[in-house]
Scaffold this active site. Structure first.
Site, PDB file in Angstrom:
ATOM      1  CD  GLU A 196      -3.077  -1.112   0.393  1.00 55.39           C
ATOM      2  OE1 GLU A 196      -3.245  -0.112  -0.333  1.00 55.39           O
ATOM      3  OE2 GLU A 196      -3.827  -2.097   0.381  1.00 55.39           O
TER       4      GLU A 196
HETATM    5  C1  LIG Z   1       2.643  -9.936   0.407  1.00 56.58           C
HETATM    6  C2  LIG Z   1       2.542  -8.879  -0.634  1.00 56.58           C
HETATM    7  C3  LIG Z   1       1.328  -8.608  -1.218  1.00 56.58           C
HETATM    8  C4  LIG Z   1       1.219  -7.629  -2.216  1.00 56.58           C
HETATM    9  N1  LIG Z   1       0.025  -7.434  -2.847  1.00 56.58           N
HETATM   10  C5  LIG Z   1      -0.027  -6.620  -3.935  1.00 56.58           C
HETATM   11  C6  LIG Z   1      -1.226  -6.539  -4.714  1.00 56.58           C
HETATM   12  O1  LIG Z   1      -2.243  -7.167  -4.408  1.00 56.58           O
HETATM   13  N2  LIG Z   1      -1.213  -5.752  -5.808  1.00 56.58           N
HETATM   14  C7  LIG Z   1      -0.111  -5.043  -6.178  1.00 56.58           C
HETATM   15  O2  LIG Z   1      -0.171  -4.346  -7.188  1.00 56.58           O
HETATM   16  N3  LIG Z   1       1.047  -5.099  -5.461  1.00 56.58           N
HETATM   17  C8  LIG Z   1       1.112  -5.872  -4.356  1.00 56.58           C
HETATM   18  N4  LIG Z   1       2.278  -5.966  -3.637  1.00 56.58           N
HETATM   19  C9  LIG Z   1       3.440  -5.205  -4.062  1.00 56.58           C
HETATM   20  C10 LIG Z   1       3.757  -4.027  -3.165  1.00 56.58           C
HETATM   21  O3  LIG Z   1       2.774  -3.056  -3.321  1.00 56.58           O
HETATM   22  C11 LIG Z   1       5.174  -3.527  -3.504  1.00 56.58           C
HETATM   23  O4  LIG Z   1       6.071  -4.503  -3.034  1.00 56.58           O
HETATM   24  C12 LIG Z   1       5.464  -2.186  -2.896  1.00 56.58           C
HETATM   25  O5  LIG Z   1       4.721  -1.184  -3.538  1.00 56.58           O
HETATM   26  C13 LIG Z   1       6.945  -1.809  -2.981  1.00 56.58           C
HETATM   27  O6  LIG Z   1       7.450  -1.961  -4.248  1.00 56.58           O
HETATM   28  P1  LIG Z   1       8.813  -2.794  -4.482  1.00 56.58           P
HETATM   29  O7  LIG Z   1       8.657  -4.086  -3.808  1.00 56.58           O
HETATM   30  O8  LIG Z   1       9.109  -2.795  -5.927  1.00 56.58           O
HETATM   31  O9  LIG Z   1       9.920  -1.976  -3.713  1.00 56.58           O
HETATM   32  P2  LIG Z   1      10.791  -0.774  -4.297  1.00 56.58           P
HETATM   33  O10 LIG Z   1       9.902   0.216  -4.922  1.00 56.58           O
HETATM   34  O11 LIG Z   1      11.914  -1.328  -5.090  1.00 56.58           O
HETATM   35  O12 LIG Z   1      11.350  -0.160  -2.941  1.00 56.58           O
HETATM   36  C14 LIG Z   1      12.507  -0.690  -2.281  1.00 56.58           C
HETATM   37  C15 LIG Z   1      12.913   0.309  -1.205  1.00 56.58           C
HETATM   38  O13 LIG Z   1      13.260   1.561  -1.823  1.00 56.58           O
HETATM   39  C16 LIG Z   1      12.457   2.594  -1.292  1.00 56.58           C
HETATM   40  N5  LIG Z   1      12.142   3.560  -2.342  1.00 56.58           N
HETATM   41  C17 LIG Z   1      11.599   3.327  -3.550  1.00 56.58           C
HETATM   42  N6  LIG Z   1      11.429   4.468  -4.225  1.00 56.58           N
HETATM   43  C18 LIG Z   1      11.843   5.457  -3.417  1.00 56.58           C
HETATM   44  C19 LIG Z   1      11.915   6.876  -3.536  1.00 56.58           C
HETATM   45  N7  LIG Z   1      11.451   7.539  -4.602  1.00 56.58           N
HETATM   46  N8  LIG Z   1      12.425   7.566  -2.513  1.00 56.58           N
HETATM   47  C20 LIG Z   1      12.859   6.944  -1.397  1.00 56.58           C
HETATM   48  N9  LIG Z   1      12.819   5.625  -1.224  1.00 56.58           N
HETATM   49  C21 LIG Z   1      12.316   4.885  -2.227  1.00 56.58           C
HETATM   50  C22 LIG Z   1      11.210   1.911  -0.745  1.00 56.58           C
HETATM   51  O14 LIG Z   1      10.582   2.682   0.262  1.00 56.58           O
HETATM   52  C23 LIG Z   1      11.777   0.609  -0.216  1.00 56.58           C
HETATM   53  O15 LIG Z   1      12.309   0.783   1.060  1.00 56.58           O
HETATM   54  C24 LIG Z   1       2.375  -6.892  -2.601  1.00 56.58           C
HETATM   55  C25 LIG Z   1       3.602  -7.141  -1.971  1.00 56.58           C
HETATM   56  C26 LIG Z   1       3.700  -8.120  -1.008  1.00 56.58           C
HETATM   57  C27 LIG Z   1       5.033  -8.385  -0.385  1.00 56.58           C
END
Ligand SMILES: Cc1cc2nc3c(=O)[nH]c(=O)nc-3n(C[C@H](O)[C@H](O)[C@H](O)COP(=O)(O)OP(=O)(O)OC[C@H]3O[C@@H](n4cnc5c(N)ncnc54)[C@H](O)[C@@H]3O)c2cc1C
Length: 590
Positions: A398
């Site tokens: 989220e």
């Molecule tokens: C169990 C589970 C259920 C999920 N369910 C859904 C779902 O139903 N639908 C869906 O669409 N997604 C879902 N997700 C995905 C989830 O929304 C994403 O994992 C989340 O948005 C983070 O994206 P990422 O994993 O690519 O992390 P990244 O975006 O790669 O982030 C990695 C780190 O970098 C930081 N970061 C990234 N960008 C910035 C920035 N601009 N400035 C500072 N820090 C930054 C983040 O805060 C984090 O600490 C789910 C994930 C999990 C684990």
């Protein structure tokens, strides 16, 4: 009594005072809201808790059956109009239901994807035909839904999606791409899928599992939430009828961000319920576990933990209901999607703050629960370790807590610059006020009134740091992430402290809540006191990063005067709260 709060704008609490009786609190719920909460809690106790082991073993048929039961009980359509099979209640009711479901984290995730992520996009952005076709099935639980925004290379940067949609000569669409980490991915019947039309225009589609070219990948091996399905969703020349475009081409971001606003708010409700049930589990264990000839609950160190869990859960719950009251007041009973969306957008700052504080409150509680369980907290014989693992993801999905922290001051400043929110004049006025060394005199004796005074000081501290940030960095403030994160922390502590104080004041003036009023006051006083100390440290770090020389000296002197938090006996207050937790075997304010 369900009160209609005056329509205070999102973020306005930072600038203007708030009347004690203008906020909604859990104590002022209507009978109808209490009834739906009880029904949801009973469902969880009788039907979900006994099924937890099977869900952990990925019995998705059982997950489907339980969602179906939720549909029969009306829990899936709490805020859906009756025309589409819902029960058309308010947002406070959906908070009450979220709090009840929250303790069963895996099922709560399945439930949240169904209610928040699958229903809301169709309800708010669907055509009448789409609503008629899909909502009754999803609201009844006959069909399971999922929301597919993330991709392996596009999580926080969701608009960087690579999934593509190409329009065909007959108006239909062909979708290609792979969505990642999709909740309910293993068994959903219908997916809200985001893809870029011709690789450029970010758009949303309603995609059924049975459409050619749609499949899901293997279940992810996760740290927690083993009872919730999470898979990739694969689109391989997936054929989607013309009429399944959701909203307009190129306007998918509107859907994605609005759905997230609501999802964040609902996640906070589930975190609040989860934090309270974790406290009850910790209290029950601490009362039965004996060491050195006595229950560990009677040790001061453990009492402190139980009290701190309670205080943080209290502040969170206060802010949650306050925000739900504001949203309901703005919606004023309407189920018109435009009105609902406008309200959710108006309180997007509060929703982000709640998401962060909710996920961090439950994180704190599950961690202390493991600690209270000692070795038993680290082994699978007890549920404490599962709760610990399950809660971790709340800080990731989220919108990560970093992204939400950045959004909080970011949105506020945007509104201020546009002139919709008087942050800039308020910050200027405050600057003049702080330059004069005379600050208000005598400390109030009553800890709750001291807390109210701390809240006023915290608001000034937040305004002062925001104002100095805007002055120092101008338009480049958005690039100063460390500063924004700290501003966000101050704002969140301020909002929660004020919400707790307002709730405690209401309790003091209410005949029904009178017996618990001193305990309300203890929680609010301790939270505000500690928030004052936390914010002073944060603000000092922030000021030193933004100013130097005379400006820094003056600002630090002003900060010292402002946040001169009078010490209160928080040890004694926590002991009183710990006693109440032991007596109640859980959260003392329900
Ligand atoms: C169990 C589970 C259920 C999920 N369910 C859904 C779902 O139903 N639908 C869906 O669409 N997604 C879902 N997700 C995905 C989830 O929304 C994403 O994992 C989340 O948005 C983070 O994206 P990422 O994993 O690519 O992390 P990244 O975006 O790669 O982030 C990695 C780190 O970098 C930081 N970061 C990234 N960008 C910035 C920035 N601009 N400035 C500072 N820090 C930054 C983040 O805060 C984090 O600490 C789910 C994930 C999990 C684990």
């Amino acid at each position: 009594m369900s009160i209609a709060a005056p329509a205070q704008k999102g973020g306005e609490w930072l600038i203007n005072g708030v009347q004690t009786d203008a906020v909604l609190t859990p104590e002022s719920l209507s009978d109808e809201q209490r009834m739906i909460g009880q029904m949801a809690a009973e469902f969880v106790t009788k039907e979900v808790r006994p099924a937890l082991e099977q869900l952990e073993a990925k019995d998705w048929n059982l997950a489907r059956q339980l969602i179906r039961r939720c549909g029969e009980l009306g829990l899936l359509g709490v805020d859906v109009p009756e025309t589409y099979g819902g029960v058309a209640l308010d947002k406070v009711s959906s908070v009450v239901v979220g709090e009840a479901i929250g303790p069963c984290a895996s099922f709560a995730t399945t439930f949240g994807a169904q209610t928040g992520l699958a229903i809301i996009p169709i309800l708010c952005f669907g055509t009448e035909a789409q609503k008629q076709k899909y909502l009754p099935k999803i609201v009844s639980g006959e069909w399971l839904g999922a929301y597919c925004l993330s991709e392996s290379g596009a999580g926080s940067d969701a608009l960087g999606a690579r999934a593509r949609a190409v329009k065909q000569a007959d108006g239909s669409w062909v979708l290609n791409g792979e969505k990642m980490w999709i909740t309910n991915g293993g068994f959903a019947d219908v997916f809200i899928i985001f893809a870029k039309v011709d690789g450029e225009q970010f758009s949303a589609f309603i995609v059924e599992r049975t459409f050619p070219g749609v499949s899901n990948g293997k279940e992810e091996h996760k740290l927690g939430l083993h009872g919730s399905s999470t898979t990739p969703v694969v689109l391989s020349d997936a054929k989607v009828p013309a009429e399944n475009l959701l909203g307009e081409v190129g306007r998918g971001h509107k859907i994605a961000f609005n759905v997230l606003n609501y999802g964040r708010f609902k996640l906070a409700a589930m975190s609040s319920g989860g934090a309270q049930s974790t406290l009850a589990e910790a209290a029950a264990y601490a009362l039965t576990r004996r060491q050195f000839g006595q229950p560990i609950a009677t040790f001061g160190a453990i009492g402190h933990k139980l009290a701190e869990m309670s205080i943080r859960a209290y502040a969170l719950e206060s802010a949650l209901y306050r925000t739900a009251g504001l949203i309901d007041a703005a919606v004023a009973g309407s189920h018109d999607p435009a009105v609902v969306l406008a309200a959710l957008e108006e309180y997007a700052i509060e929703s982000s703050m709640l998401k962060v504080t909710g996920s961090e409150t439950i994180a704190f509680c599950v961690d202390e629960n493991v600690q209270i369980h000692g070795g038993n907290g680290f082994v699978r014989d007890y549920p404490a370790e599962r709760h610990y693992r399950d809660a971790r993801v709340n800080r990731i999905f989220e919108g990560t807590n970093e992204i939400n922290r950045l959004l909080v001051p970011g949105m506020l400043i945007k509104r201020a610059v546009k002139g919709g929110l008087g942050v800039i004049p308020a910050a200027k006025k405050l600057q003049d006020e702080l330059l004069s060394p005379s600050m208000p005199g005598e400390e109030p004796q009553d800890p709750l009134e001291q807390a109210a005074r701390t809240v006023t000081a915290l608001k000034k501290c937040a305004l002062m740091t925001l104002g100095l940030g805007m002055q120092t960095y101008g338009e480049k403030l958005g690039d100063e992430q460390e500063a924004l994160m700290m501003m966000s922390d101050i704002m969140m502590d301020t909002f929660l402290a004020e919400s707790a104080v307002l709730r405690a004041r209401q309790a003091a003036g209410s005949a029904a809540a009178k017996s618990l009023a001193p305990l309300h006051a203890d929680a609010a006083a301790v939270f505000a006191h500690d928030a004052g100390l936390r914010c002073e440290t944060t603000a000092r770090t922030l000021l030193a990063a933004m100013a130097s020389g005379d400006t820094l000296r003056t600002s630090l002197a002003a900060l010292r005067r402002l946040l001169k938090v009078a010490p209160i006996n928080t040890v004694a207050a926590r002991r009183r709260i710990a006693t109440a937790v032991r007596d109640k075997k859980g959260y003392p304010w329900t």
